[in-house]
Design a protein around this motif. Structure first.
Motif, PDB file in Angstrom:
ATOM      1  N   GLU A   1       5.854 115.766  72.932  1.00  0.00           N
ATOM      2  CA  GLU A   1       4.806 114.997  73.593  1.00  0.00           C
ATOM      3  C   GLU A   1       4.491 113.733  72.805  1.00  0.00           C
ATOM      4  N   TYR A   2       4.428 113.848  71.489  1.00  0.00           N
ATOM      5  CA  TYR A   2       4.113 112.685  70.663  1.00  0.00           C
ATOM      6  C   TYR A   2       5.177 111.596  70.839  1.00  0.00           C
TER       7      TYR A   2
ATOM      8  N   ASP B   1       7.530 107.539  61.810  1.00  0.00           N
ATOM      9  CA  ASP B   1       6.866 108.065  60.624  1.00  0.00           C
ATOM     10  C   ASP B   1       6.657 109.570  60.794  1.00  0.00           C
ATOM     11  N   PRO B   2       7.337 110.405  60.018  1.00  0.00           N
ATOM     12  CA  PRO B   2       7.187 111.858  60.179  1.00  0.00           C
ATOM     13  C   PRO B   2       5.756 112.342  60.039  1.00  0.00           C
ATOM     14  N   ARG B   3       4.960 111.638  59.247  1.00  0.00           N
ATOM     15  CA  ARG B   3       3.567 112.067  59.064  1.00  0.00           C
ATOM     16  C   ARG B   3       2.787 111.987  60.361  1.00  0.00           C
ATOM     17  N   GLN B   4       3.165 111.028  61.195  1.00  0.00           N
ATOM     18  CA  GLN B   4       2.427 110.833  62.435  1.00  0.00           C
ATOM     19  C   GLN B   4       2.725 111.910  63.471  1.00  0.00           C
ATOM     20  N   TYR B   5       3.969 112.362  63.566  1.00  0.00           N
ATOM     21  CA  TYR B   5       4.255 113.393  64.568  1.00  0.00           C
ATOM     22  C   TYR B   5       4.123 114.811  64.021  1.00  0.00           C
TER      23      TYR B   5
ATOM     24  N   ARG C   1       1.184 120.219  63.171  1.00  0.00           N
ATOM     25  CA  ARG C   1       0.494 121.131  62.254  1.00  0.00           C
ATOM     26  C   ARG C   1      -0.826 121.606  62.859  1.00  0.00           C
ATOM     27  N   GLN C   2      -1.539 120.701  63.515  1.00  0.00           N
ATOM     28  CA  GLN C   2      -2.802 121.066  64.146  1.00  0.00           C
ATOM     29  C   GLN C   2      -2.576 122.058  65.286  1.00  0.00           C
TER      30      GLN C   2
END
Length: 312
Positions: free
Chosen positions: A271-272, A281-285, A290-291
């Motif tokens: 979805e992201y 950026d892996p941190r963004q997806y 994680r949530q």
């Protein structure tokens, strides 16, 4: 607090009518999502690693991630080998700091299953580690575990007393109708766990902790989301959560959950990317993924397992 075994966890769960969640892990975000939910809900926790996950992430990295989770949460956490397929693998995990191992020789003849399990139990107990064994075989696919529906079989209650007595195992995984993986049952059917088998096992093993594998519920919303954003998954029907809760009120002290987490994570990432096609950026997806895992685990702890506020 160091890593713990499941001994005290299972005693409390058995007497309290709830189960402990055993969640499969293989990277940092999954560990974080699971443990953040458990910390907020003060739930005891089993983090389990399959042979495939251990090969993928490396034993040392996994150990350090789990050790970090213990430091960050202060929870009683057990590190468990899921579906160990040999004495050598179980020994390696025991020597490497795991506090619980599963030896799965359920595909072997009964006598051979006893022989292999007993060997693991003797080594594990000498090192302060507990052992889960299995009788009966679940259909489905999970990493190296692949069993066709034709080759699956329910646990035979008349075998459990002899098996536990001769092996000395600390908990027993039984087959009562759950199934590994996302594709569990035919569309239009309503899965029904064999509580008659569970009840007979309980009669023969009073007070003994029972384990259920293949117990993800496979939320349809995530299947639909994956398909919406480029996937091709058929409809999947999971084990009804009310039946899992019923099992947890009985002698089932450990319920394994993996596919739910994979689906939540994958659907959220798909979805992201659909909404942010230019992001790399892996941190963004991985943050929303994680949530999603955290929310899934919180739901399982409260509504299925019933182990919230049972950590201390």
């Amino acid at each position: 607090m160091p890593l713990v075994t499941t001994t005290e966890m299972f005693k409390k769960a058995y007497n309290g009518g709830y189960a402990i969640g055993a969640f499969n892990v293989n990277n940092m975000e999954i560990v974080q999502g699971i443990t953040e939910a458990a910390k907020e809900l003060e739930a005891p926790l089993i983090l389990q690693v399959s042979k495939g996950a251990r090969a993928y992430a490396n034993h040392t990295y996994l150990m350090k991630l789990v050790e970090a989770a213990v430091i960050e949460t202060g929870l009683p956490i057990c590190l468990h080998l899921d579906h160990g397929d040999s004495f050598e693998l179980c020994k390696s995990c025991i020597d490497g700091g795991f506090t619980s191992v599963m030896i799965d020789a359920s595909s072997k003849p009964f006598a051979e299953n006893i022989e292999i399990t007993k060997k693991v139990v003797e080594y594990a107990h000498d090192h302060g580690v507990v052992v889960e064994a299995e009788l009966g075989t679940l259909a489905g696919i999970e990493d190296e575990v692949q069993v066709s529906a034709e080759d699956s079989s329910y646990t035979h209650p008349e075998e459990v007393e002899e098996f536990v007595s001769k092996t000395g195992c600390d908990s027993l995984a039984i087959a009562i109708g759950t199934s590994h993986g996302a594709y569990k049952f035919k569309p239009g059917t309503k899965p029904q766990l064999r509580f008659d088998v569970l009840d007979e096992v309980v009669k023969r093993l009073p007070g003994f902790p029972i384990v259920l594998h293949g117990s993800s519920s496979v939320p349809q919303e995530f299947v639909e989301k994956i398909n919406k954003f480029g996937g091709n998954m058929p409809g999947a029907i999971g084990v009804p959560e009310d039946q899992l809760r019923q099992a947890a009120r009985s002698a089932v002290c450990k319920i394994n959950i993996d596919s739910d987490l994979r689906l939540a994570m994958t659907a959220t990432i798909r979805e992201y990317f659909a909404e942010h096609p230019g992001d790399f950026d892996p941190r963004q997806y991985l943050k929303p993924a994680r949530q999603a895992i955290k929310e899934m685990v919180a739901h399982k702890i409260v509504d299925v397992l019933g182990c919230d506020h049972k950590a201390f």
